[in-house]
Design a protein around this motif. Sequence first.
Motif, PDB file in Angstrom:
ATOM      1  N   GLU A  71      23.751  23.118 -15.969  1.00 22.66           N
ATOM      2  CA  GLU A  71      23.553  24.434 -16.559  1.00 22.66           C
ATOM      3  C   GLU A  71      22.389  24.448 -17.550  1.00 22.66           C
ATOM      4  O   GLU A  71      21.775  25.487 -17.780  1.00 22.66           O
ATOM      5  CB  GLU A  71      24.814  24.890 -17.293  1.00 22.66           C
ATOM      6  N   THR A  72      22.099  23.265 -18.135  1.00 23.89           N
ATOM      7  CA  THR A  72      21.129  23.214 -19.235  1.00 23.89           C
ATOM      8  C   THR A  72      19.911  22.349 -18.950  1.00 23.89           C
ATOM      9  O   THR A  72      18.783  22.744 -19.250  1.00 23.89           O
ATOM     10  CB  THR A  72      21.821  22.694 -20.514  1.00 23.89           C
ATOM     11  N   ALA A  73      20.118  21.154 -18.388  1.00 22.89           N
ATOM     12  CA  ALA A  73      19.038  20.175 -18.246  1.00 22.89           C
ATOM     13  C   ALA A  73      18.059  20.544 -17.141  1.00 22.89           C
ATOM     14  O   ALA A  73      18.383  21.315 -16.232  1.00 22.89           O
ATOM     15  CB  ALA A  73      19.633  18.799 -17.966  1.00 22.89           C
ATOM     16  N   ALA A  74      16.855  19.964 -17.225  1.00 24.77           N
ATOM     17  CA  ALA A  74      15.861  20.173 -16.168  1.00 24.77           C
ATOM     18  C   ALA A  74      16.282  19.471 -14.890  1.00 24.77           C
ATOM     19  O   ALA A  74      16.050  19.975 -13.783  1.00 24.77           O
ATOM     20  CB  ALA A  74      14.500  19.657 -16.636  1.00 24.77           C
ATOM     21  N   HIS A  75      16.898  18.295 -15.035  1.00 22.41           N
ATOM     22  CA  HIS A  75      17.277  17.500 -13.864  1.00 22.41           C
ATOM     23  C   HIS A  75      18.436  16.601 -14.251  1.00 22.41           C
ATOM     24  O   HIS A  75      18.506  16.118 -15.384  1.00 22.41           O
ATOM     25  CB  HIS A  75      16.094  16.645 -13.398  1.00 22.41           C
ATOM     26  N   VAL A  76      19.339  16.365 -13.318  1.00 22.06           N
ATOM     27  CA  VAL A  76      20.477  15.465 -13.535  1.00 22.06           C
ATOM     28  C   VAL A  76      20.574  14.498 -12.365  1.00 22.06           C
ATOM     29  O   VAL A  76      20.560  14.915 -11.200  1.00 22.06           O
ATOM     30  CB  VAL A  76      21.803  16.243 -13.672  1.00 22.06           C
ATOM     31  N   THR A  77      20.662  13.216 -12.684  1.00 25.64           N
ATOM     32  CA  THR A  77      20.924  12.189 -11.677  1.00 25.64           C
ATOM     33  C   THR A  77      22.258  11.535 -12.007  1.00 25.64           C
ATOM     34  O   THR A  77      22.444  11.018 -13.110  1.00 25.64           O
ATOM     35  CB  THR A  77      19.820  11.121 -11.655  1.00 25.64           C
ATOM     36  N   ALA A  78      23.179  11.587 -11.070  1.00 23.47           N
ATOM     37  CA  ALA A  78      24.507  11.019 -11.270  1.00 23.47           C
ATOM     38  C   ALA A  78      24.633   9.707 -10.504  1.00 23.47           C
ATOM     39  O   ALA A  78      24.217   9.621  -9.349  1.00 23.47           O
ATOM     40  CB  ALA A  78      25.580  12.001 -10.805  1.00 23.47           C
ATOM     41  N   VAL A  79      25.200   8.699 -11.151  1.00 20.01           N
ATOM     42  CA  VAL A  79      25.417   7.387 -10.543  1.00 20.01           C
ATOM     43  C   VAL A  79      26.912   7.199 -10.351  1.00 20.01           C
ATOM     44  O   VAL A  79      27.673   7.141 -11.317  1.00 20.01           O
ATOM     45  CB  VAL A  79      24.845   6.256 -11.427  1.00 20.01           C
ATOM     46  N   GLU A  80      27.332   7.123  -9.098  1.00 17.82           N
ATOM     47  CA  GLU A  80      28.763   7.040  -8.780  1.00 17.82           C
ATOM     48  C   GLU A  80      29.013   5.902  -7.797  1.00 17.82           C
ATOM     49  O   GLU A  80      28.357   5.800  -6.772  1.00 17.82           O
ATOM     50  CB  GLU A  80      29.249   8.359  -8.178  1.00 17.82           C
ATOM     51  N   ILE A  81      29.994   5.060  -8.104  1.00 19.86           N
ATOM     52  CA  ILE A  81      30.307   3.912  -7.253  1.00 19.86           C
ATOM     53  C   ILE A  81      31.327   4.249  -6.172  1.00 19.86           C
ATOM     54  O   ILE A  81      31.309   3.670  -5.081  1.00 19.86           O
ATOM     55  CB  ILE A  81      30.817   2.734  -8.122  1.00 19.86           C
ATOM     56  N   ASP A  82      32.211   5.213  -6.429  1.00 16.44           N
ATOM     57  CA  ASP A  82      33.295   5.530  -5.502  1.00 16.44           C
ATOM     58  C   ASP A  82      32.757   6.239  -4.260  1.00 16.44           C
ATOM     59  O   ASP A  82      32.054   7.243  -4.359  1.00 16.44           O
ATOM     60  CB  ASP A  82      34.317   6.414  -6.217  1.00 16.44           C
ATOM     61  N   HIS A 108      24.411   6.499  -5.156  1.00 18.61           N
ATOM     62  CA  HIS A 108      25.705   5.914  -4.800  1.00 18.61           C
ATOM     63  C   HIS A 108      25.598   4.406  -4.997  1.00 18.61           C
ATOM     64  O   HIS A 108      25.149   3.673  -4.114  1.00 18.61           O
ATOM     65  CB  HIS A 108      26.045   6.265  -3.350  1.00 18.61           C
ATOM     66  N   SER A 109      26.018   3.945  -6.158  1.00 21.28           N
ATOM     67  CA  SER A 109      25.829   2.543  -6.501  1.00 21.28           C
ATOM     68  C   SER A 109      26.672   2.174  -7.703  1.00 21.28           C
ATOM     69  O   SER A 109      27.139   3.035  -8.457  1.00 21.28           O
ATOM     70  CB  SER A 109      24.349   2.264  -6.820  1.00 21.28           C
ATOM     71  N   ASP A 110      26.858   0.889  -7.876  1.00 21.60           N
ATOM     72  CA  ASP A 110      27.404   0.324  -9.107  1.00 21.60           C
ATOM     73  C   ASP A 110      26.335   0.471 -10.190  1.00 21.60           C
ATOM     74  O   ASP A 110      25.207   0.002 -10.026  1.00 21.60           O
ATOM     75  CB  ASP A 110      27.723  -1.151  -8.854  1.00 21.60           C
ATOM     76  N   ALA A 111      26.671   1.116 -11.283  1.00 19.97           N
ATOM     77  CA  ALA A 111      25.684   1.349 -12.342  1.00 19.97           C
ATOM     78  C   ALA A 111      25.093   0.054 -12.879  1.00 19.97           C
ATOM     79  O   ALA A 111      23.936   0.030 -13.311  1.00 19.97           O
ATOM     80  CB  ALA A 111      26.325   2.141 -13.480  1.00 19.97           C
ATOM     81  N   MET A 112      25.864  -1.032 -12.841  1.00 19.38           N
ATOM     82  CA  MET A 112      25.358  -2.305 -13.346  1.00 19.38           C
ATOM     83  C   MET A 112      24.246  -2.881 -12.476  1.00 19.38           C
ATOM     84  O   MET A 112      23.558  -3.816 -12.887  1.00 19.38           O
ATOM     85  CB  MET A 112      26.501  -3.316 -13.454  1.00 19.38           C
ATOM     86  N   LEU A 113      24.076  -2.335 -11.271  1.00 18.93           N
ATOM     87  CA  LEU A 113      23.042  -2.830 -10.359  1.00 18.93           C
ATOM     88  C   LEU A 113      21.839  -1.897 -10.290  1.00 18.93           C
ATOM     89  O   LEU A 113      20.862  -2.201  -9.615  1.00 18.93           O
ATOM     90  CB  LEU A 113      23.630  -3.010  -8.955  1.00 18.93           C
TER      91      LEU A 113
END
Length: 326
Positions: A71-82, A108-113
Amino acid sequence: MTTEYGPLLGPADIRDLAATLGVRPTKQRGQNFVIDANTVRRIVRTAEVGPDDVVVEVGPGLGSLTLALLETAAHVTAVEIDDVLAGALPATVEARLPARKAAFDLVHSDAMLVTELPGPAPTALVANLPYNVAVPVLLHMLAAFPTIERTLVMVQAEVADRLAAAPGSKVYGVPSVKANWYAEVKRAGAIGRNVFWPAPNVDSGLVSLVRRAEPPRTTASRREVFAVVDAAFAQRRKTLRAALAGWAGSAAAAEAALVAAGVSPQARGEALTVEEFARIAENKQPTATENKQPAAENGQPATAESEQPATAQSRQPAADTEESAK
């Protein structure tokens, strides 16, 4: 698609979406979903996300916070492992905020990687972190993405206290020092249990981190400084002369490094600032069997080393204090 909460997800929306996807919230995966639209909007306001921000979110779950960020940001990148949640999130974004679809990316990844992200470089990290991996994920993201200027994370209240603790506090420790290497850290509020489904058995807290203009000035690398921190708190009841004996090669060598750094050998790690830990690292003398690696410029290696050996995927929640929330 909008409801009484606008495009955001309410309690019924969360339950319906979970049922459609066959998602049964489990403690193992940290699937306690935020069901309160006011809470996610509060998080966005507290994070001071603006229309020019590029936000990275770790662990978006069903997308409650993701939609508020979009709703607010210019761009959003979400990192999800499931697998299931990652597969469903783009459709949720398209259904509820179709005009913002192009401003959203999913990794779609483990955030630690994760060491790179699609699109523009992130300026902010805003996330409801899985509590059992909150600290290593936070430190990894700060190390891997130096363009992140501001961070706001929701974590277990006890972890929030540790991250924001000052030297001399009983809860000051490894997370406190390492977070302070990167940023000025402070508590930014509390979150009640009733905003989650199902409600977790632990309280939650918000932590704000504003990145330092530069890390502490030191000739030691970040890895070298963090090695001192780890050694100092591995035996936190001992004096630094004793606790750092293994790190330095002997108690006498530890004392020499401490004295050269202007730190009392009788002090304990909980009393030291990150700058003092850096001075100790600078004054370590290589042992006969040690291959000393050259320090990176200004304490920043070219790539982000993992602060913990395990990945987010391989970690299992510990007992009662490690319950996660999405």
